[in-house]
Design an enzyme around this catalytic site. Structure first.
Site, PDB file in Angstrom:
ATOM      1  CB  THR A   1     -11.357 -56.579 -85.900  1.00 30.25           C
ATOM      2  OG1 THR A   1     -12.237 -57.281 -86.895  1.00 30.25           O
ATOM      3  CG2 THR A   1      -9.978 -55.747 -86.363  1.00 30.25           C
TER       4      THR A   1
ATOM      5  CD  GLU B   1      -8.413 -52.973 -87.883  1.00 32.70           C
ATOM      6  OE1 GLU B   1      -8.269 -52.493 -86.731  1.00 32.70           O
ATOM      7  OE2 GLU B   1      -9.409 -53.189 -88.227  1.00 32.70           O
TER       8      GLU B   1
ATOM      9  CE  LYS C   1     -23.803 -40.573 -92.368  1.00 32.43           C
ATOM     10  NZ  LYS C   1     -23.895 -41.731 -91.938  1.00 32.43           N
TER      11      LYS C   1
END
Ligand code: ADP
Length: 550
Positions: free
Chosen positions: A187, A332, A444
């Site tokens: 990755t 993955e 957030k």
């Protein structure tokens, strides 16, 4: 009670044998820039694959389980390596040529690659690294290139065609356990060391069957596919393997990945399908607007790797009659996770909400959403959670290194064995996934989540905006707030931040509207062409961005 069925291992050599016989007439065409494209039938590829396997085994002493790396563009020779290496029982390791040198050195060492196949055009990239690639004993140079940069290097240097010449054109492929390693891919490692995913023969086989299903890419030997997605980016999304199952002709772009040559090769070679990340298609649209070309051969394109702006899908369809199919996946997941075909019977505007989602899970990919408190969220199209998946082509661990145990970091694998994707989203009752963000990109704000992707998609629908990336920045009052970074289209004229904000006003909740804005020349991209928000956040933190606050 056991079944009465034959237990036949699902191996890469089976795909190879089938493709090179039953589909022996299908072709791989490799673009060469200004010269005549190189053309090879699958039957010829089959013979050369056997020669390559003989060369690796008898010439270089490559044994079972040995890792053989490729540092190559998308071309016929890379396909030969794709099949020869796993079919002979060794492990294909595709190297991402856009990674920083340090990471490449680390990855080659971690995988303990014994040999590297390298395109001649990439020698300037490899040569300076070689003194530090301790495990590498052989360098095989494919195609023309300046080999003088290898003078005096420690590994033995070979020329690909010379290595193959005169070797037998058939190979007695070993009967392997289907669970053995076929290929590996690291990755891109946005945080920490890169992680190695090791695909099995079985996972490659089953994934290829899925790629060929109608609900996925659904290609046949009447098609020609142009994989722009690099073969080092999760096995070009499975296309080379899948192509040999059904005889799909391949048009390989080699190193000619800029919008102009892509448009030229589409016009000249008339592929019916293509696959790439959204940024490639954005570039192609801009190119076509400036220099119109005939791309009418394209029936559909698969777009994934990062969220596809709905405006891009609409433009391709309305202007060029090309159907864009959105898909989600990751290294993955081999990478096929979801594909955005609408439910049967829906078309036009009714199908649109399904098509702009990341798509539907196939039968072999099980999914669940885990909410902030660790509980499973319902599939109601509203409740958001982190996506976890499991299935026969989903990683259950990362490669630990030679002789070491596989590793299962807690943030990536649940105690009961599911892959934690790091992607946050919702799922409808009929299994359509909509990603709102990567867990680390979610904004957030005062205890609520703002989807950066949603803001970006709306902004990229504005006629003056070429690209937009929204990142979270610290805020005294709300914890985090969105910063909108915008790339304006050339010749778009002046557009004020107020106008852009007003454009968003009827599309998202008021409290989600960004108050921080900046225009940038281009959005920084990762090694596989995705928006690199880490870089943007760092630039903001360093005070390098000229931010206006509304
Ligand atoms: P890296 O994360 O290192 O770039 P991958 O290429 O495996 O490595 O990227 C997988 C990630 O890309 C997914 O977890 C997801 O965040 C993102 N991604 C892939 N396809 C899509 C899509 N269609 N929409 C939104 N995000 C996507």
């Amino acid at each position: 009670m056991l079944s009465t069925m034959q237990d036949v291992p699902l191996t890469v050599s089976r795909i190879l044998r089938h493709g090179t016989t039953v589909h022996g007439r299908s072709r791989i065409t490799t673009w060469t820039g200004n010269a005549e494209p190189q053309r090879r039938t699958f039957a010829e590829i089959g013979e050369r694959t056997a020669q390559l396997a003989h060369a690796l085994r008898d010439g270089l002493g490559i044994a079972r389980d040995d890792r053989v790396a490729t540092l190559m563009w998308n071309n016929a020779e890379h396909v030969e390596a794709y099949f020869a290496i796993p079919a002979m029982g060794s492990v294909l390791h595709t190297l991402n040529l856009r990674l920083p040198a340090e990471q490449l050195v680390w990855i080659v060492g971690h995988a303990a690659d014994r040999a590297i196949l390298v395109d001649g055009s990439l020698l300037p990239l490899l040569a300076p690294l070689l003194p530090r690639l301790d495990t590498v004993e052989h360098v095989v140079v494919v195609g023309p290139g300046d080999t003088s940069v290898l003078d005096g290097c420690r590994p033995a240097v070979h020329e690909y065609e010379a290595l193959l010449a005169g070797r037998p054109t058939a190979y007695d492929w070993p009967e392997l356990d289907e669970r053995t390693a076929a290929a590996m891919c690291y990755t891109s490692g946005t945080t920490g060391d890169p992680k190695g995913v090791v695909y099995s023969h079985r996972s490659v086989y089953l994934h290829s069957m899925q790629v060929n299903m109608g609900e996925c890419m659904g290609l046949t030997d009447a098609d020609t596919s142009l994989p722009v997605v690099p073969m080092f980016h999760v096995n070009a999304w499975g296309l080379p393997h899948a192509a040999f199952m059904t005889g799909v002709n391949l048009l390989m772009p080699d190193r000619f990945l800029q919008p102009a040559p892509l448009a030229e090769m589409i016009e000249a070679e008339r592929p019916t399908h293509s696959a790439a990340v959204p940024t490639i298609w954005q570039g192609l649209l801009a190119e076509l607007a400036e220099r119109p070309r005939d791309i009418s051969s394209l029936r559909h394109v698969t777009i994934g790797g990062s969220a596809c702006p709905p405006s891009l899908m609409r433009t391709f369809e309305e202007r060029y009659g090309v159907r864009v199919v959105h898909a989600w996946g990751m290294t993955e997941t081999s990478p096929l996770g979801t594909v955005g075909h609408p439910p049967g019977g829906l078309s036009g505007e009714d199908a649109w909400p399904y098509r702009v989602s990341q798509g539907r899970f196939p039968a072999s990919v099980e999914a669940r959403l885990i909410g902030p408190d660790g509980s499973e969220m319902p599939w109601d199209g509203k409740s958001a959670g982190e996506l976890e998946v499991r299935g026969p082509w989903i990683a259950g661990a990362y490669y630990g290194g030679a002789g070491a145990e596989p590793i299962r970091p807690e943030d990536r694998f649940s105690p009961d064995g599911w892959l934690r994707t790091g992607d946050v989203g919702t799922v409808t009752p009929d299994g359509y996934l909509t990603l709102t963000d990567r867990a680390k990109d979610v904004i957030k704000s005062g205890g609520e989540w703002i989807s950066s992707v949603e803001l970006e998609n709306h902004l990229m629908g504005h006629p003056a905006v070429a690209e937009a990336a929204v990142v979270a920045v610290p805020d005294e009052k709300w914890g985090e707030r969105p910063l909108a970074t915008v790339v304006l289209k050339e010749g778009a004229g002046k557009v004020s931040y107020e106008e852009l904000r007003d454009f968003l006003a009827d599309k998202v909740a008021r409290w989600q509207l960004p108050e921080r804005w900046t225009v940038i020349p281009a959005v920084p991209k990762t090694s596989v062409g995705k928006f690199d928000k880490k870089v943007l956040r760092a630039r903001y933190a360093e005070g390098e961005l000229d931010v206006t606050r509304l």
